[in-house]
Design a protein around this motif. Structure first.
Motif, PDB file in Angstrom:
ATOM      1  N   ALA A 160     -12.447  12.895   4.094  1.00  0.00           N
ATOM      2  CA  ALA A 160     -11.983  13.567   2.875  1.00  0.00           C
ATOM      3  C   ALA A 160     -10.492  13.886   2.923  1.00  0.00           C
ATOM      4  O   ALA A 160      -9.841  13.971   1.884  1.00  0.00           O
ATOM      5  N   ASP A 161      -9.929  14.062   4.112  1.00  0.00           N
ATOM      6  CA  ASP A 161      -8.508  14.394   4.228  1.00  0.00           C
ATOM      7  C   ASP A 161      -7.602  13.163   4.341  1.00  0.00           C
ATOM      8  O   ASP A 161      -6.423  13.270   4.655  1.00  0.00           O
ATOM      9  N   THR A 162      -8.143  11.986   4.034  1.00  0.00           N
ATOM     10  CA  THR A 162      -7.356  10.756   4.087  1.00  0.00           C
ATOM     11  C   THR A 162      -6.271  10.773   3.006  1.00  0.00           C
ATOM     12  O   THR A 162      -6.564  10.996   1.839  1.00  0.00           O
ATOM     13  N   ASN A 163      -5.041  10.536   3.402  1.00  0.00           N
ATOM     14  CA  ASN A 163      -3.925  10.411   2.468  1.00  0.00           C
ATOM     15  C   ASN A 163      -3.808   8.926   2.130  1.00  0.00           C
ATOM     16  O   ASN A 163      -3.292   8.133   2.923  1.00  0.00           O
ATOM     17  N   ALA A 164      -4.311   8.544   0.964  1.00  0.00           N
ATOM     18  CA  ALA A 164      -4.393   7.133   0.584  1.00  0.00           C
ATOM     19  C   ALA A 164      -3.024   6.451   0.575  1.00  0.00           C
ATOM     20  O   ALA A 164      -2.879   5.333   1.077  1.00  0.00           O
ATOM     21  N   GLY A 165      -2.025   7.094   0.017  1.00  0.00           N
ATOM     22  CA  GLY A 165      -0.691   6.503  -0.034  1.00  0.00           C
ATOM     23  C   GLY A 165      -0.104   6.286   1.350  1.00  0.00           C
ATOM     24  O   GLY A 165       0.479   5.231   1.629  1.00  0.00           O
ATOM     25  N   LEU A 166      -0.265   7.266   2.208  1.00  0.00           N
ATOM     26  CA  LEU A 166       0.252   7.155   3.572  1.00  0.00           C
ATOM     27  C   LEU A 166      -0.475   6.057   4.344  1.00  0.00           C
ATOM     28  O   LEU A 166       0.148   5.286   5.082  1.00  0.00           O
ATOM     29  N   LEU A 167      -1.782   5.960   4.156  1.00  0.00           N
ATOM     30  CA  LEU A 167      -2.562   4.911   4.813  1.00  0.00           C
ATOM     31  C   LEU A 167      -2.063   3.532   4.386  1.00  0.00           C
ATOM     32  O   LEU A 167      -1.823   2.658   5.229  1.00  0.00           O
ATOM     33  N   ILE A 168      -1.889   3.330   3.101  1.00  0.00           N
ATOM     34  CA  ILE A 168      -1.418   2.039   2.598  1.00  0.00           C
ATOM     35  C   ILE A 168      -0.005   1.746   3.089  1.00  0.00           C
ATOM     36  O   ILE A 168       0.307   0.625   3.500  1.00  0.00           O
ATOM     37  N   ASP A 169       0.864   2.753   3.084  1.00  0.00           N
ATOM     38  CA  ASP A 169       2.226   2.549   3.579  1.00  0.00           C
ATOM     39  C   ASP A 169       2.220   2.176   5.064  1.00  0.00           C
ATOM     40  O   ASP A 169       3.003   1.323   5.498  1.00  0.00           O
TER      41      ASP A 169
END
Length: 175
Positions: A131-140
């Motif tokens: 739930a605490d996944t930062n989608a933008g940071l993961l993709i970057d």
């Protein structure tokens, strides 16, 4: 467009001229300028035409991990094609012409980034990812590493590299 694509296999955008494009295409330089005000505009039009043809939509029944893994593999395949050199050239040219980077992001990279972020967010919503996944940071983190290798040639861009990258970055976030 074919002429520009072919010529960019042999030389950089910086070394390409409208005169050379016109000569190889068998048209007058005025004809090129009628449709594209600058050499860069012509290269960008060709790039968007070619890159747009490879754009795909991920299957909704796929897991977020598989969707992202597929995106990583498709990007690596594209960067191992002539489009990779053209992308690197456009980014290089964009360092002195910021409008190139703006156009490249708005018409190409930003759309793909937003779609990838949506896939990660879908994974968070479905409970596949923490739930605490930062989608933008993961993709970057994922795609930034691929662009790093493209631009700096710090290592090969292989399918194996893509799989290891996804494993390293995404697996800790899987529930």
């Amino acid at each position: 467009m074919e002429t520009v694509y072919a010529l960019l296999q042999e030389k950089s955008i910086r070394d390409l001229s409208m005169e050379e494009i016109a000569k190889h295409a068998g048209v007058g330089k005025q004809t090129l300028y009628k449709w594209w005000p600058t050499k860069t505009a012509l290269v960008m039009a060709m790039f968007h035409e070619r890159a747009g043809a490879t754009q795909e939509i991920a299957a909704n029944n796929s897991t977020a991990e598989n969707a992202i893994r597929g995106r990583v593999q498709r990007l690596i395949a594209a960067f191992n094609s002539p489009l990779g050199k053209i992308m690197a050239d456009l980014i290089a040219e964009g360092q002195s012409e910021p409008d190139i980077l703006k156009d490249l992001y708005q018409r190409h990279i930003g759309q793909r980034r937003a779609a990838a972020i949506a896939e990660v967010e879908r994974g968070v919503t479905s409970g596949e990812l923490r739930a605490d996944t930062n989608a933008g940071l993961l993709i970057d983190a994922l795609f930034g590493a691929i662009y790093y290798r493209l631009l700096l040639k710090s290592g090969p861009l292989t399918e194996h590299y893509g799989d290891e990258l996804v494993d390293q970055v995404m697996l800790p976030l899987l529930v």
